[in-house]
Design an enzyme around this catalytic site. Sequence first.
Site, PDB file in Angstrom:
ATOM      1  CB  CYS A   2      -0.939   0.100   1.190  1.00 47.55           C
ATOM      2  SG  CYS A   2      -2.058  -1.285   1.315  1.00 47.55           S
ATOM      3  NE  ARG A  27       4.658   1.778   0.021  1.00 46.09           N
ATOM      4  CZ  ARG A  27       5.664   1.448   0.816  1.00 46.09           C
ATOM      5  NH1 ARG A  27       6.901   1.631   0.403  1.00 46.09           N
ATOM      6  NH2 ARG A  27       5.441   0.965   2.006  1.00 46.09           N
ATOM      7  CD1 TRP A  71      -0.032  -6.287  -3.101  1.00 38.81           C
ATOM      8  CD2 TRP A  71      -0.243  -6.774  -0.923  1.00 38.81           C
ATOM      9  NE1 TRP A  71       0.350  -7.594  -2.920  1.00 38.81           N
ATOM     10  CE2 TRP A  71       0.230  -7.924  -1.598  1.00 38.81           C
ATOM     11  CE3 TRP A  71      -0.447  -6.852   0.444  1.00 38.81           C
ATOM     12  CZ2 TRP A  71       0.495  -9.115  -0.947  1.00 38.81           C
ATOM     13  CZ3 TRP A  71      -0.185  -8.054   1.115  1.00 38.81           C
ATOM     14  CH2 TRP A  71       0.285  -9.168   0.406  1.00 38.81           C
ATOM     15  CG  ASN A  97       1.521   0.605   4.342  1.00 33.83           C
ATOM     16  OD1 ASN A  97       1.230  -0.567   4.110  1.00 33.83           O
ATOM     17  ND2 ASN A  97       2.754   1.060   4.289  1.00 33.83           N
ATOM     18  N   GLY A  98      -0.594  -1.215   6.460  1.00 36.03           N
ATOM     19  CA  GLY A  98      -0.236  -2.067   7.595  1.00 36.03           C
ATOM     20  C   GLY A  98      -1.432  -2.889   8.047  1.00 36.03           C
ATOM     21  CD  GLU A 477      17.108 -13.686  -7.552  1.00 31.02           C
ATOM     22  OE1 GLU A 477      16.556 -14.138  -6.536  1.00 31.02           O
ATOM     23  OE2 GLU A 477      16.818 -12.570  -8.029  1.00 31.02           O
ATOM     24  CE  LYS A 481      13.813 -11.681  -9.642  1.00 29.99           C
ATOM     25  NZ  LYS A 481      14.579 -11.431  -8.487  1.00 29.99           N
ATOM     26  CD  GLU A 484       9.966 -11.923  -8.484  1.00 30.35           C
ATOM     27  OE1 GLU A 484       9.355 -11.500  -7.497  1.00 30.35           O
ATOM     28  OE2 GLU A 484      11.184 -11.779  -8.627  1.00 30.35           O
ATOM     29  CG  HIS A 500      18.333 -37.115  -3.781  1.00 32.07           C
ATOM     30  ND1 HIS A 500      18.629 -38.343  -3.270  1.00 32.07           N
ATOM     31  CD2 HIS A 500      19.522 -36.554  -4.125  1.00 32.07           C
ATOM     32  CE1 HIS A 500      19.946 -38.526  -3.267  1.00 32.07           C
ATOM     33  NE2 HIS A 500      20.506 -37.437  -3.785  1.00 32.07           N
ATOM     34  CE  LYS A 599      11.756  -3.181  -5.666  1.00 31.48           C
ATOM     35  NZ  LYS A 599      12.414  -4.376  -6.252  1.00 31.48           N
TER      36      LYS A 599
HETATM   37  C1  F6R Z   1      11.950 -10.859  -5.678  1.00 35.56           C
HETATM   38  C2  F6R Z   1      11.845  -9.793  -4.700  1.00 35.56           C
HETATM   39  C3  F6R Z   1      11.465 -10.154  -3.308  1.00 35.56           C
HETATM   40  C4  F6R Z   1      12.297  -9.321  -2.310  1.00 35.56           C
HETATM   41  C5  F6R Z   1      11.817  -9.587  -0.875  1.00 35.56           C
HETATM   42  C6  F6R Z   1      12.666  -8.869   0.148  1.00 35.56           C
HETATM   43  O1  F6R Z   1      12.315 -10.372  -6.927  1.00 35.56           O
HETATM   44  O2  F6R Z   1      12.044  -8.654  -5.005  1.00 35.56           O
HETATM   45  O3  F6R Z   1      11.629 -11.516  -3.078  1.00 35.56           O
HETATM   46  O4  F6R Z   1      13.638  -9.659  -2.461  1.00 35.56           O
HETATM   47  O5  F6R Z   1      10.491  -9.176  -0.749  1.00 35.56           O
HETATM   48  O6  F6R Z   1      12.616  -7.488  -0.039  1.00 35.56           O
HETATM   49  P1  F6R Z   1      13.712  -6.530   0.582  1.00 35.56           P
HETATM   50  O7  F6R Z   1      15.005  -6.867  -0.052  1.00 35.56           O
HETATM   51  O8  F6R Z   1      13.236  -5.155   0.237  1.00 35.56           O
HETATM   52  O9  F6R Z   1      13.725  -6.788   2.051  1.00 35.56           O
END
Ligand code: F6R
Length: 604
Positions: A2, A27, A71, A97-98, A477, A481, A484, A500, A599
């Site tokens: 949010c 956000r 969100w 927010n929260g 990773e 990527k 998501e 396994h 984000k």
């Molecule tokens: C994946 C991604 C998330 C963040 C995670 C932690 O591409 O961006 O998995 O890495 O939400 O976020 P931060 O680094 O801001 O604590």
Amino acid sequence: MCGIFAYAGKKDCTDVIIKGLKSLEYRGYDSWGVALKTGTGITLEKNVGKVSQVESLESVNARVGIGHTRWATHGNVSVLNSHPHTDSSKRVYVVHNGIIENIAELKKYIPGDLFYSETDTEIIPKLIAHFMAEMDFPEAVKTVAALLKGNFAFVSIDRDSDYLIAARNGSPIVAAKSGGEFFISSDLQSLIAYTKKAFFINDGEMVIYQLDKQSLVFYDFIEKREVHKTAQSYDLQSGDIEKGNYKHFMLKEIFEQPVRLENTYLNYVDDFDIAFSEMLKPTIVQKINRIVIIACGTSWHAGLVSEYWLESLVNIPVEVEYASEFRYRNPVLTENTLIIAISQSGETADTIAGIKESRKFGIPILSICNVSGSTITRLSDATVFTKAGPEIGVASTKAFTTQLEVLFLLALYLAQQRGKLRHKDIINYLKNLKDIPEKIERVLSKTDQISTIMESHYAVTNALFLGRGVNYPIALEGALKLKEISYIHAEGYPAAEMKHGPIALIDRNMPTFFICIRDQSYEKVLSNIQEVKARDGIVIAVANDNDERITTLADHVIFIPETIVELSPFLTVIPLQMLAYYIADKRGCDIDKPRNLAKSVTVE
Ligand code: F6R
């Protein structure tokens, strides 16, 4: 999670707030809303969908207003649940927010008051309005802020006065004053157009602005006293938050990596000297006998890579924990443990909670973070900043590689200070690190080849990512990527684990992405590739330049330049980021705002 943007000033606030919300859309983007105070009352406009799709709103000539991009946490995505929320007399309006955790308890103050939404937020304006029977608007907000439990940031306005009042406990909020204008926002980026100085609001604090008098008061609603605050400068440029000619922020951020890595390197290394002594004092460096790293998501993957570096170069035990798990399992933290918290945003609720848990043990906490002034930096004893610049695409790319760089420098610094590496070894490692940006440029130039691979495989439904050693976290990773942003189901594993379980999934429809560089496991990974081929699987390999053996085995090979094995993750991750991007783009996905994600995850 949010975004909040609020304004009071000489301009008509409609456009200012919509512009602010657009810059906060990373956000949350399932619905949006504004409440604008006009000469005659408050105009409310809410809608489901993205605020970026709003061209402009009809002006209502308002000077005070609040806005929100959501969100969803409590209640589904609907106009009714979207913010701002109000009380039954439509006097007080709130964006939030929260999460408020003690709603059942709070409802006792307002028996019989009917709730129109499923949100936790609605309780806030209702309570403020309730207390306004006995006190003025600022006093009522102070009273309510002190009653709320949970992580929150909210901003409220009142139909009958010209106050803009915000409170914070756990969710980020900043304020700025420039001339006769006043702003409140969830982040600094949205303020760049107006001012280069901001007030950072701490947990337990409120900011009370009155437009007519232009009076600004900061108040601690726990201690019940005014606090003094000065605006602090911040270093962000408007180019940092623009997409330029790129189709998406994620693509811009992938291509920015060489320059961001160079900036991070230059910020900390001068003449082969690593300037970390301010952040990690020699007394701590010598005393620590264990490192615990806490992080989430991509930042956790960076932590996993660094475990290999710290253990092999510094010879110190390292544990890498999901912050969300660490916090709840009563971790045993002994006196000489160093906590390293890694976070791009500095606002991830689970990582913040992990830091707070560690605080109880009185041990040093170092954070690695990309956002100055963020909560995690303020809760830590010291911070090493990644110089990635604002990361706006929801999928993390440049933050990840700059985190890796800082973590590698940290491993070198600790190894040097503890006498594990000679100066000439440090110089050799640093020279290799310095060459990485140019080598990444070479990988980035393979767009055509990566697009060709994408054309053959963008329609798959499942994918497997395998790597070993320091590239096992890169397999994780790569899978993260892809899933998501393209919504293809993807799993990452250490290559040897394939036998396994995951091997059962292999068939002609499932690509396996192998990281197969010339390291100590090279032969073994080649055998894994053969095992996949023997089952009709498709193999896409990331391998070192001039590797002829792999071309005879894999369906596609993306070649990357040689570097020392330790630094290979900087290069192996780039084609995986690019593949995820181009596949998601071909599938028509909303890359910078993938469904259900945000984000900055500021709720637990
Ligand atoms: C994946 C991604 C998330 C963040 C995670 C932690 O591409 O961006 O998995 O890495 O939400 O976020 P931060 O680094 O801001 O604590």
